[in-house]
Design a protein around this motif. Sequence first.
Motif, PDB file in Angstrom:
ATOM      1  N   ILE A 251       0.981  -1.055   0.112  1.00 52.25           N
ATOM      2  CA  ILE A 251       0.062   0.013  -0.147  1.00 52.25           C
ATOM      3  C   ILE A 251       0.812   1.126   0.056  1.00 52.25           C
ATOM      4  O   ILE A 251       0.746   2.082  -0.742  1.00 52.25           O
ATOM      5  N   ARG A 252       2.060   1.298   0.902  1.00 49.95           N
ATOM      6  CA  ARG A 252       2.597   2.453   0.773  1.00 49.95           C
ATOM      7  C   ARG A 252       3.425   2.668  -0.631  1.00 49.95           C
ATOM      8  O   ARG A 252       3.994   3.889  -0.852  1.00 49.95           O
ATOM      9  N   GLY A 253       4.010   1.410  -1.111  1.00 49.78           N
ATOM     10  CA  GLY A 253       4.784   1.741  -2.432  1.00 49.78           C
ATOM     11  C   GLY A 253       3.701   2.342  -3.389  1.00 49.78           C
ATOM     12  O   GLY A 253       4.150   3.021  -4.273  1.00 49.78           O
ATOM     13  N   MET A 254       2.423   1.679  -3.471  1.00 53.29           N
ATOM     14  CA  MET A 254       1.312   2.440  -4.447  1.00 53.29           C
ATOM     15  C   MET A 254       1.236   4.062  -4.130  1.00 53.29           C
ATOM     16  O   MET A 254       1.305   4.767  -4.903  1.00 53.29           O
ATOM     17  N   ALA A 255       1.088   4.246  -2.669  1.00 56.25           N
ATOM     18  CA  ALA A 255       0.849   5.526  -2.314  1.00 56.25           C
ATOM     19  C   ALA A 255       1.999   6.482  -2.762  1.00 56.25           C
ATOM     20  O   ALA A 255       1.941   7.735  -3.156  1.00 56.25           O
ATOM     21  N   ARG A 256       3.248   6.006  -2.335  1.00 50.97           N
ATOM     22  CA  ARG A 256       4.582   6.727  -2.578  1.00 50.97           C
ATOM     23  C   ARG A 256       4.620   7.140  -4.273  1.00 50.97           C
ATOM     24  O   ARG A 256       5.026   8.206  -4.575  1.00 50.97           O
ATOM     25  N   ILE A 265      -3.423  13.475  -7.344  1.00 53.85           N
ATOM     26  CA  ILE A 265      -4.382  12.613  -8.121  1.00 53.85           C
ATOM     27  C   ILE A 265      -5.331  12.223  -6.835  1.00 53.85           C
ATOM     28  O   ILE A 265      -4.676  11.540  -5.900  1.00 53.85           O
ATOM     29  N   PRO A 266      -6.489  12.236  -6.894  1.00 54.32           N
ATOM     30  CA  PRO A 266      -7.369  11.270  -6.061  1.00 54.32           C
ATOM     31  C   PRO A 266      -7.259   9.860  -6.187  1.00 54.32           C
ATOM     32  O   PRO A 266      -7.250   9.328  -7.281  1.00 54.32           O
ATOM     33  N   TRP A 267      -7.183   9.277  -4.931  1.00 53.92           N
ATOM     34  CA  TRP A 267      -6.898   7.908  -4.861  1.00 53.92           C
ATOM     35  C   TRP A 267      -7.989   7.112  -4.191  1.00 53.92           C
ATOM     36  O   TRP A 267      -8.358   7.650  -2.838  1.00 53.92           O
ATOM     37  N   HIS A 268      -8.739   6.222  -4.923  1.00 52.56           N
ATOM     38  CA  HIS A 268      -9.902   5.575  -4.317  1.00 52.56           C
ATOM     39  C   HIS A 268      -9.656   4.088  -3.730  1.00 52.56           C
ATOM     40  O   HIS A 268      -8.858   3.492  -4.249  1.00 52.56           O
ATOM     41  N   LEU A 269      -9.613   3.897  -2.432  1.00 50.73           N
ATOM     42  CA  LEU A 269      -9.387   2.648  -1.970  1.00 50.73           C
ATOM     43  C   LEU A 269     -10.564   1.654  -1.719  1.00 50.73           C
ATOM     44  O   LEU A 269     -11.402   2.335  -0.817  1.00 50.73           O
ATOM     45  N   GLY A 296      -1.813   6.432   2.623  1.00 53.25           N
ATOM     46  CA  GLY A 296      -1.908   7.354   1.537  1.00 53.25           C
ATOM     47  C   GLY A 296      -1.872   8.941   2.055  1.00 53.25           C
ATOM     48  O   GLY A 296      -1.059   9.639   1.310  1.00 53.25           O
ATOM     49  N   GLN A 297      -2.401   9.337   3.204  1.00 53.64           N
ATOM     50  CA  GLN A 297      -2.078  10.608   3.444  1.00 53.64           C
ATOM     51  C   GLN A 297      -0.599  10.830   4.005  1.00 53.64           C
ATOM     52  O   GLN A 297      -0.089  11.936   3.918  1.00 53.64           O
ATOM     53  N   GLU A 298       0.052   9.807   4.779  1.00 56.33           N
ATOM     54  CA  GLU A 298       1.135   9.887   5.282  1.00 56.33           C
ATOM     55  C   GLU A 298       2.294   9.997   4.128  1.00 56.33           C
ATOM     56  O   GLU A 298       3.305  10.842   4.170  1.00 56.33           O
TER      57      GLU A 298
END
Length: 356
Positions: A251-256, A265-269, A296-298
Amino acid sequence: MTEAAVSPKLHECALYRPLPKEWVQCTACHHWCGIAPGEAGKCGVRRNFGGKLYLVTYGKAAAVHVDPVEKKPLYHFLPGEPILSLGTVGCNLFCKFCQNWQISQFREFKVDHETGETDRYVGEDWPPERVVEAAERVSARLIAYTYNEPVVWVEYAHDIAQLATQRGMRNVFVSSGFETKQAWDYVEPYLHAVNLDLKGFTEKFYREITGARLKPVLENIEFLGGEKWGKVWMEVTTLLIPGYNDSPGEIRGMARFLAGVNKSIPWHLSAAHPDYQMRDIPYTPHEKLIEAYEIGQEEGLDFVYLGNVRDLERSTTYCPSCGAPLIARDGYQVHELWEERGVCPKCGAQIPGVWA
């Protein structure tokens, strides 16, 4: 087989190139299928007859509905607007968790190239004119190409989108992001928004669970979030599947990655549920979605949202500058809290999106 033997009912594809011995290569997606005479690409609907590639589902819709635009999901693109949504049979991916598998994985039909008829139902007749007229009748200013991957029927989508644009409408792709640059160039003049899936963050997941590859998807996100940003609005969706793509590291890899491309970019989980070939998975726990939201916020993303669950706090749009709530959502009910769309009433910050 001669060219004259192919029915005029069949629509020749725009995205392919001829190869020796009447083979062709489809150039719509990153499978780059080489297709022998009489055979189909991996999608099942782009077929070679007589050394030419035909889209056998052109003008055939398997699903047509009117949805709220938030269902696509798009949260920064004309909030609250109805959107006419349609899809066909066939797909270039083979996602084991697919929630529309009855149409996306439909392959067992034959096409008579001389008559253009199929031996099994592949959809109702929805030529482009009918689609646009239907949108006008229900006062929908938006059309979505969705339910299955639109790039496999890109010529049909292109012709609808061209006509819709001429009538003052806007067009949305809901896509797996496996398109080629040729496909984007083909539809871009008539395309206004994309919701693109980032289904996981390892090649192993993509290969084993979707039948595709990760790298082209990342390249398309970089393309649309970089040089095309603002020309075609993009939001990204990730379906979190327990035990498959929901580790904190992934998840962190995707967010980063997304934040590195464009933090706006808006990210929908979204929560997954058992379906198709993954009926043994549990529903995604709400706690896991909250954990992903916080990651995602971090990592610096300005807009992170939870989907397929009721979470008013984490489906609200907040100003990234001052934190003021701007758009509250309860399911698909939208409550706009600003006086001027796209402008924070507290600090005056401009909020990225398509609001007018």
